[in-house]
Design an enzyme around this catalytic site. Structure first.
Site, PDB file in Angstrom:
ATOM      1  N   MET A 167       6.872  49.003  64.895  1.00 32.25           N
ATOM      2  CA  MET A 167       5.834  48.853  65.913  1.00 32.25           C
ATOM      3  C   MET A 167       6.494  48.477  67.237  1.00 32.25           C
ATOM      4  SD  MET A 167       2.796  46.889  63.799  1.00 32.25           S
ATOM      5  CE  MET A 167       3.898  45.710  62.969  1.00 32.25           C
ATOM      6  N   CYS A 216       3.076  58.423  66.753  1.00 33.54           N
ATOM      7  CA  CYS A 216       2.654  57.464  67.777  1.00 33.54           C
ATOM      8  C   CYS A 216       1.532  58.060  68.634  1.00 33.54           C
ATOM      9  CB  CYS A 216       3.836  57.084  68.667  1.00 33.54           C
ATOM     10  SG  CYS A 216       3.386  55.917  69.982  1.00 33.54           S
ATOM     11  N   LYS A 261       7.676  60.039  60.106  1.00 32.82           N
ATOM     12  CA  LYS A 261       6.377  59.355  60.063  1.00 32.82           C
ATOM     13  C   LYS A 261       5.356  60.181  60.831  1.00 32.82           C
ATOM     14  CE  LYS A 261       4.342  54.735  60.368  1.00 32.82           C
ATOM     15  NZ  LYS A 261       3.104  54.905  61.139  1.00 32.82           N
ATOM     16  N   GLY A 319       1.670  47.562  58.684  1.00 33.60           N
ATOM     17  CA  GLY A 319       1.893  47.395  60.113  1.00 33.60           C
ATOM     18  C   GLY A 319       1.147  46.215  60.681  1.00 33.60           C
TER      19      GLY A 319
END
Length: 251
Positions: free
Chosen positions: A22, A104, A143, A228
């Site tokens: 993160m 993202c 990811k 997360g």
């Protein structure tokens, strides 16, 4: 019962409960704390592939990921296959696992065609993963999110492309870019991908306790779980999950 060792490529990881990368949060100090409380794997914050190429000082500082008794995992982002390949060649000595961010949702990343913007271009995703995999013997992972929006969920297509081009594992966040972090993680799509892939699948989204950790595995069949936002102010969550799982085995 649910906590177990996992291998990504040739890297053995002590358990399948991971800390999500993160930006602005998971700095080295925070990663050390999470590792101390039992996280099986922790990743650096997102590191710019271009920043690596240009030897940007702040970028290079993010690559400091040595934590005792834990594989070194670096996450990079970018959209140019050659730049990503060149960046990986520069940093492979600092990492045991190199993850590429294609999930993202932040506008400044997306507006550059990076992060989840890549989900709109599966062909480019294939080129990036192929170049990355050819650049190093270290395992490449990726990811992703489910797709750009609810009308373009393409996680199965994208996951197959990622696997076919050499990635050794994939993390799937059960939301689209349009969702950001709202609503509920759509685990049925993570399950669909898992059923059609042979590489390890890591499930991400809405895991905030032992029960939701178990549910992610039960509902999707994933090999590992990435946590997360639930770690913010609560790095103890890893210890709680490991202890509860151990207690269940002893009952």
């Amino acid at each position: 019962m649910y906590v177990k060792k996992i291998e990504i490529g040739n890297v053995e990881i002590k358990n399948n409960v991971f800390l999500a990368p993160m930006a602005g949060v998971t700095d080295k100090a925070f990663r050390k704390i999470c590792a101390m409380y039992g996280a099986g794997l922790v990743y650096t914050e997102m590191v710019s592939a271009k920043g690596i190429i240009y030897n940007d000082k702040k970028t290079l500082e993010l690559l400091d990921c040595d934590i005792p008794n834990m594989p070194r995992a670096v996450q990079i982002f970018g959209s140019d296959p050659q730049v990503i390949s060149d960046a990986i060649k520069k940093i492979e000595g600092k990492a045991d696992i190199i993850d590429i961010n294609m999930g993202c949702p932040v506008p400044k990343i997306v507006n550059n065609g990076e992060g989840s913007a890549l989900l709109k271009n599966p062909k480019l995703i294939g080129q990036i993963v192929s170049c990355a995999s050819s650049a190093t013997k270290k395992p490449i992972t990726v990811k992703v999110r489910l797709g750009w929006d609810d009308n373009s969920i393409n996680v199965l297509e994208v996951s197959k492309i990622i696997q076919d081009n050499g990635a050794k594992a994939i993390t799937i966040h059960g939301r689209t870019r349009q969702d950001f972090y709202s609503g509920v993680s759509k685990k049925e799509y993570i399950k669909l991908a898992k059923e059609n892939l042979t590489i390890p699948v890591i499930g991400n989204g809405d895991v905030n306790c032992y029960n939701s950790f178990k549910e992610m595995i039960d509902d999707t069949g994933v090999d590992a779980v990435m946590i997360g936002r639930a770690t913010l102010g609560n790095p103890y969550i890893f210890d709680q999950i490991l202890k509860q799982d151990n207690n269940q085995q002893m009952e």
